[in-house]
Write a protein that holds these residues in place. Structure first.
Motif, PDB file in Angstrom:
ATOM      1  N   SER A  56       0.823  -1.212   0.000  1.00 19.48           N
ATOM      2  CA  SER A  56       0.000   0.000   0.000  1.00 19.48           C
ATOM      3  C   SER A  56       0.858   1.265   0.000  1.00 19.48           C
ATOM      4  CB  SER A  56      -0.915   0.021   1.228  1.00 19.48           C
ATOM      5  OG  SER A  56      -0.163   0.218   2.409  1.00 19.48           O
ATOM      6  N   SER A  57       0.253   2.390  -0.390  1.00 23.52           N
ATOM      7  CA  SER A  57       0.970   3.662  -0.420  1.00 23.52           C
ATOM      8  C   SER A  57       1.393   4.092   0.976  1.00 23.52           C
ATOM      9  CB  SER A  57       0.113   4.748  -1.082  1.00 23.52           C
ATOM     10  OG  SER A  57      -1.132   4.885  -0.407  1.00 23.52           O
ATOM     11  N   SER A  58       0.543   3.857   1.969  1.00 18.59           N
ATOM     12  CA  SER A  58       0.893   4.232   3.342  1.00 18.59           C
ATOM     13  C   SER A  58       2.060   3.399   3.855  1.00 18.59           C
ATOM     14  CB  SER A  58      -0.317   4.074   4.264  1.00 18.59           C
ATOM     15  OG  SER A  58      -0.797   2.739   4.264  1.00 18.59           O
ATOM     16  N   GLU A  59       2.102   2.134   3.483  1.00 18.69           N
ATOM     17  CA  GLU A  59       3.216   1.270   3.890  1.00 18.69           C
ATOM     18  C   GLU A  59       4.494   1.681   3.176  1.00 18.69           C
ATOM     19  OE1 GLU A  59       1.090  -3.005   4.898  1.00 18.69           O
ATOM     20  OE2 GLU A  59       1.445  -2.458   2.806  1.00 18.69           O
ATOM     21  N   GLN A  60       4.390   2.058   1.921  1.00 15.21           N
ATOM     22  CA  GLN A  60       5.557   2.501   1.169  1.00 15.21           C
ATOM     23  C   GLN A  60       6.123   3.802   1.753  1.00 15.21           C
ATOM     24  OE1 GLN A  60       4.760   2.592  -3.064  1.00 15.21           O
ATOM     25  NE2 GLN A  60       3.991   0.491  -3.073  1.00 15.21           N
ATOM     26  N   PHE A  61       5.258   4.612   2.338  1.00 20.43           N
ATOM     27  CA  PHE A  61       5.690   5.868   2.947  1.00 20.43           C
ATOM     28  C   PHE A  61       6.544   5.614   4.187  1.00 20.43           C
ATOM     29  CE2 PHE A  61       4.893   9.789   5.521  1.00 20.43           C
ATOM     30  CZ  PHE A  61       5.452  10.698   4.633  1.00 20.43           C
ATOM     31  N   ASN A  62       6.459   4.411   4.738  1.00 23.18           N
ATOM     32  CA  ASN A  62       7.198   4.075   5.947  1.00 23.18           C
ATOM     33  C   ASN A  62       8.569   3.462   5.680  1.00 23.18           C
ATOM     34  OD1 ASN A  62       5.222   4.967   7.786  1.00 23.18           O
ATOM     35  ND2 ASN A  62       4.072   3.053   7.559  1.00 23.18           N
ATOM     36  N   VAL A  63       8.964   3.350   4.406  1.00 28.13           N
ATOM     37  CA  VAL A  63      10.290   2.815   4.091  1.00 28.13           C
ATOM     38  C   VAL A  63      11.150   3.909   3.481  1.00 28.13           C
ATOM     39  CG1 VAL A  63       9.374   0.490   3.716  1.00 28.13           C
ATOM     40  CG2 VAL A  63       9.663   2.028   1.772  1.00 28.13           C
ATOM     41  N   PHE A  67       4.497  11.201  -2.425  1.00 29.36           N
ATOM     42  CA  PHE A  67       3.253  10.785  -1.787  1.00 29.36           C
ATOM     43  C   PHE A  67       2.271  11.951  -1.666  1.00 29.36           C
ATOM     44  CE2 PHE A  67       6.563   7.917  -0.489  1.00 29.36           C
ATOM     45  CZ  PHE A  67       5.962   6.671  -0.517  1.00 29.36           C
ATOM     46  N   PHE A  68       0.978  11.593  -1.726  1.00 28.43           N
ATOM     47  CA  PHE A  68      -0.079  12.591  -1.712  1.00 28.43           C
ATOM     48  C   PHE A  68      -1.234  12.139  -0.809  1.00 28.43           C
ATOM     49  CE2 PHE A  68       2.228  12.630  -5.646  1.00 28.43           C
ATOM     50  CZ  PHE A  68       2.435  13.971  -5.935  1.00 28.43           C
ATOM     51  N   GLY A  71      -8.124  13.358   2.068  1.00 26.98           N
ATOM     52  CA  GLY A  71      -8.332  14.251   3.195  1.00 26.98           C
ATOM     53  C   GLY A  71      -8.068  13.627   4.542  1.00 26.98           C
ATOM     54  N   ARG A  72      -7.590  12.370   4.563  1.00 30.67           N
ATOM     55  CA  ARG A  72      -7.393  11.683   5.841  1.00 30.67           C
ATOM     56  C   ARG A  72      -5.959  11.196   6.043  1.00 30.67           C
ATOM     57  NH1 ARG A  72     -11.860   9.352   3.635  1.00 30.67           N
ATOM     58  NH2 ARG A  72     -10.733   7.404   3.230  1.00 30.67           N
ATOM     59  N   SER A  73      -5.338  10.671   5.002  1.00 33.24           N
ATOM     60  CA  SER A  73      -4.029  10.054   5.166  1.00 33.24           C
ATOM     61  C   SER A  73      -3.342   9.893   3.808  1.00 33.24           C
ATOM     62  CB  SER A  73      -4.177   8.686   5.829  1.00 33.24           C
ATOM     63  OG  SER A  73      -4.991   7.837   5.018  1.00 33.24           O
ATOM     64  N   ILE A  74      -2.133   9.286   3.814  1.00 33.46           N
ATOM     65  CA  ILE A  74      -1.448   8.972   2.557  1.00 33.46           C
ATOM     66  C   ILE A  74      -2.344   8.062   1.732  1.00 33.46           C
ATOM     67  CG2 ILE A  74       0.553   7.860   1.515  1.00 33.46           C
ATOM     68  CD1 ILE A  74       1.291  10.369   2.973  1.00 33.46           C
ATOM     69  N   SER A  75      -2.638   8.475   0.515  1.00 32.28           N
ATOM     70  CA  SER A  75      -3.552   7.674  -0.305  1.00 32.28           C
ATOM     71  C   SER A  75      -3.108   7.551  -1.767  1.00 32.28           C
ATOM     72  CB  SER A  75      -4.961   8.277  -0.266  1.00 32.28           C
ATOM     73  OG  SER A  75      -4.931   9.645  -0.640  1.00 32.28           O
ATOM     74  N   ALA A 130       8.231  12.897   0.253  1.00 33.40           N
ATOM     75  CA  ALA A 130       8.912  11.947  -0.634  1.00 33.40           C
ATOM     76  C   ALA A 130       9.846  11.060   0.160  1.00 33.40           C
ATOM     77  CB  ALA A 130       9.685  12.697  -1.716  1.00 33.40           C
ATOM     78  N   LYS A 131      10.105   9.879  -0.390  1.00 28.79           N
ATOM     79  CA  LYS A 131      11.026   8.927   0.215  1.00 28.79           C
ATOM     80  C   LYS A 131      11.983   8.399  -0.842  1.00 28.79           C
ATOM     81  CE  LYS A 131       9.728   8.775   4.531  1.00 28.79           C
ATOM     82  NZ  LYS A 131       9.313   7.517   5.183  1.00 28.79           N
ATOM     83  N   ARG A 132      13.246   8.267  -0.450  1.00 27.44           N
ATOM     84  CA  ARG A 132      14.246   7.653  -1.326  1.00 27.44           C
ATOM     85  C   ARG A 132      14.437   6.216  -0.853  1.00 27.44           C
ATOM     86  NH1 ARG A 132      18.624  11.646  -2.251  1.00 27.44           N
ATOM     87  NH2 ARG A 132      16.880  12.468  -3.486  1.00 27.44           N
ATOM     88  N   VAL A 133      13.917   5.274  -1.623  1.00 26.15           N
ATOM     89  CA  VAL A 133      13.969   3.865  -1.220  1.00 26.15           C
ATOM     90  C   VAL A 133      15.109   3.121  -1.883  1.00 26.15           C
ATOM     91  CG1 VAL A 133      11.503   3.762  -0.724  1.00 26.15           C
ATOM     92  CG2 VAL A 133      12.325   3.187  -3.010  1.00 26.15           C
TER      93      VAL A 133
END
Length: 315
Positions: A76-83, A99-100, A104-108, A146-149
């Motif tokens: 998921s996008s929210s999980e990807q935001f955590n790496v 990420f965007f 209106g609630r979270s990373i989606s 943004a995240k650099r993975v």
């Protein structure tokens, strides 16, 4: 014809360190990453979808593209935001995940930054598309971070690649009187598709204008059918696997899934070529090699290529 010996890499994945920091990826792969991502422009969107042909959502798309370079991302996008490592907007580099918050609630929503303020992602209204992260009408106000993975410029990469090559390269003898080369595939496909092969100035460093297959290779490149490797090589004298050929044929003939997905024992749903093989089978282009197998890693013989082309031109 004399047999020729070739070193055929058994490509190993460069594994991610889970959760923290950027991971090593193949040197110079950032250009290949972005060009590969663009190859699927206009691929259809489907919420929860994971198929590049029948429908894919934003996080499955980023996961799919990065997997082609041995990089494993969460679903998921929210999980990807955590790496990975957080990156300031002013320091974005091509290959970073952006990420965007669109609900209106979270990373989606997630996409891949490709430079010049642009990113590519699977969107609900246009499928895979390129947009501006600063778009004043939508994306600009939804941007979160943004995240650099993957570190595409790590000094350790060349050493790691050398170790992988040393450990996992095996020498095999390929008889090109039986098997077909990539150059030969290009010649046959260009002729079958009726492409203009007059322009022999291809972008590949190992294809000279004087080469007999130069015009065919360039014509197929312009159509997005062949993109080469990360060193900008076409490798015209190398053999091709049946898995690689499935992707090429699906793109060349614009094939789509016809009915239910067709499964083979040696092509799991997680395999990068699964959808392409299924498309060929669902269109009666192949029935595999027997015993419920497709022969995903088998080299393509001249006879097999001829059979594929014959069936494709009959339909």
């Amino acid at each position: 014809m004399q047999k020729k010996k070739w070193l055929i890499p058994v490509f190993a994945s460069f594994m991610l360190f889970s959760g923290i920091g950027a991971m090593n990826a193949e040197a110079a792969s950032v250009e290949e990453l972005t060009s590969t991502a663009k190859q699927y422009l206009k691929a259809p969107y489907r919420y929860g979808g994971t198929s590049i042909t029948s429908g894919i959502d934003c996080s499955a798309y980023t996961q799919y593209i990065f997997s082609k370079f041995g990089i494993s991302l969460p679903r998921s996008s929210s999980e990807q935001f955590n790496v990975g490592t957080s990156v300031a907007k002013s320091d974005l580099q091509a290959g970073d995940l952006v990420f965007f918050n669109t609900n209106g609630r979270s990373i989606s929503h997630v996409g891949i930054y490709i430079g010049d303020g642009k990113f590519i992602s699977a969107t609900t209204d246009g499928g895979v598309a390129i947009d501006s992260i600063n778009d004043p009408y939508y994306w600009g106000s939804k941007y979160v971070g943004a995240k650099r993975v993957a570190d595409f410029t790590a000094e350790e990469v060349e050493e790691a690649k050398a170790e992988v090559a040393k450990a996992e390269v095996k020498s095999v003898s390929v008889d090109f009187s039986i098997y077909t080369s990539r150059g030969e595939v290009a010649l046959i496909l260009a002729e079958t598709l009726g492409l203009d092969t007059s322009d022999t100035n291809s972008p590949f460093v190992d294809v000279k204008p004087s080469d007999k297959y130069a015009g065919a290779v360039n014509a197929l490149y312009k159509k997005g059918i062949f993109i080469g490797d990360e060193q900008k090589k076409f490798n015209p004298g190398s053999p091709m696997t049946r898995g690689e050929l499935s992707l090429v044929l699906v793109n060349a003939f614009g094939l789509t899934q016809s009915g239910e997905a067709v499964e083979f024992k040696d092509v799991p749903t997680t395999h990068w070529a699964h959808d392409f093989v299924s498309i060929l089978a669902s269109n009666d282009i192949t029935q595999g090699i027997g015993d419920g197998k497709y022969g995903i890693d088998d080299l393509v013989s001249k006879e097999q290529l001829s059979e594929f082309i014959e069936k494709l031109t009959e339909n």
